[in-house]
Motif scaffolding. Structure first.
Motif, PDB file in Angstrom:
ATOM      1  N   GLY A 127       8.178  -1.052  -0.235  1.00  0.00           N
ATOM      2  CA  GLY A 127       8.489  -1.837  -1.577  1.00  0.00           C
ATOM      3  C   GLY A 127       7.152  -2.948  -1.779  1.00  0.00           C
ATOM      4  N   SER A 128       6.142  -2.150  -2.948  1.00  0.00           N
ATOM      5  CA  SER A 128       5.103  -3.107  -3.208  1.00  0.00           C
ATOM      6  C   SER A 128       4.839  -4.478  -2.497  1.00  0.00           C
ATOM      7  CB  SER A 128       5.469  -3.465  -3.932  1.00  0.00           C
ATOM      8  OG  SER A 128       6.073  -3.122  -5.108  1.00  0.00           O
ATOM      9  N   ASP A 129       4.211  -3.400  -0.698  1.00  0.00           N
ATOM     10  CA  ASP A 129       3.834  -4.456   0.308  1.00  0.00           C
ATOM     11  C   ASP A 129       4.960  -5.675   0.553  1.00  0.00           C
ATOM     12  OD1 ASP A 129       0.905  -3.172   0.631  1.00  0.00           O
ATOM     13  OD2 ASP A 129       0.703  -3.896  -1.719  1.00  0.00           O
ATOM     14  N   ALA A 130       5.703  -5.669   0.659  1.00  0.00           N
ATOM     15  CA  ALA A 130       6.933  -6.639   1.046  1.00  0.00           C
ATOM     16  C   ALA A 130       6.771  -6.793   2.155  1.00  0.00           C
ATOM     17  CB  ALA A 130       7.971  -5.641   0.827  1.00  0.00           C
ATOM     18  N   VAL A 137       3.147   0.661   2.246  1.00  0.00           N
ATOM     19  CA  VAL A 137       2.955   0.496   0.820  1.00  0.00           C
ATOM     20  C   VAL A 137       4.282   0.410   0.173  1.00  0.00           C
ATOM     21  CG1 VAL A 137       2.016   0.700  -1.238  1.00  0.00           C
ATOM     22  CG2 VAL A 137       0.196   1.371   0.483  1.00  0.00           C
ATOM     23  N   SER A 138       4.176   1.042   0.447  1.00  0.00           N
ATOM     24  CA  SER A 138       6.752   1.479  -0.637  1.00  0.00           C
ATOM     25  C   SER A 138       7.220   2.532   0.143  1.00  0.00           C
ATOM     26  CB  SER A 138       6.095   1.658  -1.965  1.00  0.00           C
ATOM     27  OG  SER A 138       4.894   3.322  -2.138  1.00  0.00           O
ATOM     28  N   SER A 159      -6.604   0.731   2.517  1.00  0.00           N
ATOM     29  CA  SER A 159      -5.788   1.361   2.525  1.00  0.00           C
ATOM     30  C   SER A 159      -5.779   3.014   3.228  1.00  0.00           C
ATOM     31  CB  SER A 159      -4.895   1.773   1.070  1.00  0.00           C
ATOM     32  OG  SER A 159      -5.661   2.944   0.204  1.00  0.00           O
TER      33      SER A 159
END
Lengths: 66, 369
Positions: free
Chosen positions: B273-276, B359-360, B321
């Motif tokens: 989740g958004s590079d979490a 990424v997500s 990426s």
């Protein structure tokens, strides 16, 4: 298990100067039931076991790495 | 001085001592992959309650399996299969595989083979005869290589009603070659399978021999209720318990944390989740990273990983990426770090420290039997 494609993946190893010293197959990239998975070359892995069963049965071919 | 006598006889028959249940997630508490209406028609899929597989053959019938919150008293969840497209010649079975490491003490194949008792709750929309089967495997999930099967029938007396069933079996005292773990102790030792639908035309996997260990790959009899022929029919089970002996003590409830840890030997995931989430990595050449994923528990075997979009960062920020599928690189049966390799990058520097992660997407790590 519906496996529609399989292709070896290679991994390079390097020396300290960054030169490639070897390239070996390290996994199979397979499309299983419509999804792409990275499958290790481990007979205890159920996906790899099934891939190899299908290869031995002549139902599937693992393509060389690009 | 008070004298307290400890009664030793009959303890096994009267007290639930804990750690008796050989089945993981028998109360369906854990569902890491959970999703409603995720229809699966492949031969071997895990997609609802953890450790519960579905197997189909013929596959003209479609079905959906879910973890459901309809359960008998004492339970919260059940595993539910619903027929969504009918056909009379599709085999469907739900079940769980036990690792040989966890059943070796049952001594199957030896003169001192143990008696085991399975208990479970079942609820089906069609009453009638149903089949349950034990199967041993020579090699993992190579259909046709199963060496020994035991098929038994049980009756669902009333439709849409929770019923408690028990099945007591003495394991075979011969054919040890199939039960000795020579394929590796981390492979399937015993498969438990509840049939929901039979192949009425081809009669695959059917036997007329019940309540006896036989050679071959059998799951049911011709008396099996054919739920696949009835669109909308449902089959639910929960409270699965398998233990040594011929008694049926109360279900051994384990904490959800314990069950989750047991399940994670076979499946783990990292929800992105958004590079979490990023993990330590290094550049392996200029186009791939080697990363170390921390595991909650060591895995059973080297895992299959799904395709994700991932990104890599260095101390200077975002580097590159990739949409290339990561793969397990090194596996150890006692290691809580999993080495993975992910290619498809550009512009990395060999051996440069990176932080890498999805990424997500959710990264799945699958070492199921």
């Amino acid at each position: 298990m519906n496996i529609t494609s399989a292709q070896y993946k290679t991994r390079d190893t390097y020396d300290d100067e960054g030169n490639v010293i070897s390239t070996e197959n390290c996994a199979v990239i397979a499309v299983i039931n419509g999804e792409t998975f990275g499958v290790p070359l481990d007979p205890a892995n159920r996906h790899y076991a099934e891939i190899m069963r299908q290869v031995e049965a002549g139902e599937l071919t693992i393509a060389d790495a690009e | 001085m008070a004298l307290i006598k400890v009664k030793t006889g009959g303890v096994d028959n009267s007290v639930n001592l804990g750690r008796r249940n050989l089945i993981i997630n028998g109360a369906m508490q854990v569902s890491q992959r959970y999703g409603y209406n995720s229809a699966q028609t492949d031969w071997n899929s895990y997609d609802a309650s953890d450790r519960m597989f579905k197997r189909t053959a013929g596959a003209s019938t479609s079905s959906v399996q879910t973890r459901n919150d309809d359960a008998p008293s004492g339970f919260i969840y059940s595993d539910k299969l619903t027929i969504t497209s009918q056909d009379s010649d599709t085999y469907i079975g739900r079940g769980t595989c036990l690792e040989w490491n966890d059943i070796s003490h049952l001594r199957a194949g030896y003169s001192d083979a143990k008696t085991i008792t399975l208990s479970f709750w079942v609820k089906a929309s069609i009453s009638g005869t149903y089949c349950f089967a034990y199967t041993s495997y020579v090699s993992v999930h190579s259909d046709g290589n199963a060496a020994t099967s035991y098929v038994t029938e049980y009756t669902v007396n009333s439709a849409n009603t929770w019923e408690y069933k028990t099945i007591t079996v003495t394991l075979p005292t011969s054919t040890p070659s199939n039960w000795d773990g020579s394929n590796g102790g981390n492979t399937t030792g015993l498969r438990l399978q509840w049939t929901q639908s039979r192949r009425a035309t081809t009669n695959s996997y059917e036997t007329a021999t019940t309540d006896s260990w036989i050679s071959g790959n059998y799951f049911c009899t011709s008396s099996q209720t054919n739920m696949g022929a009835t669109n909308g029919s449902t089959f639910q089970i929960t409270g699965l318990q398998l233990e040594v002996g011929n008694t049926t003590p109360p279900f051994e409830h384990r904490s959800v944390g314990e069950e989750l840890a047991l399940c994670q030997r076979y499946f783990q995931k990292i929800s992105g989740g958004s590079d979490a989430f990023v993990v330590a990595a290094k550049g392996q050449g200029t186009a791939s990273v080697d990363a170390s994923i921390p595991l909650t528990v060591p895995l059973r075997a080297s895992p299959t990983m799904n395709s994700i979009n991932s990104r890599s960062f260095s101390d200077g920020g975002f580097v590159a990426s990739s949409s290339t599928t990561p793969t397990a690189l090194q596996y150890s049966d006692n290691n809580t770090l999993l080495a993975v390799n992910c290619g498809g990058f550009t512009g990395l520097t060999n051996n440069e420290v990176q932080n890498w992660g999805p990424v997500s997407n959710t990264l799945t790590i699958d070492a199921e039997l």
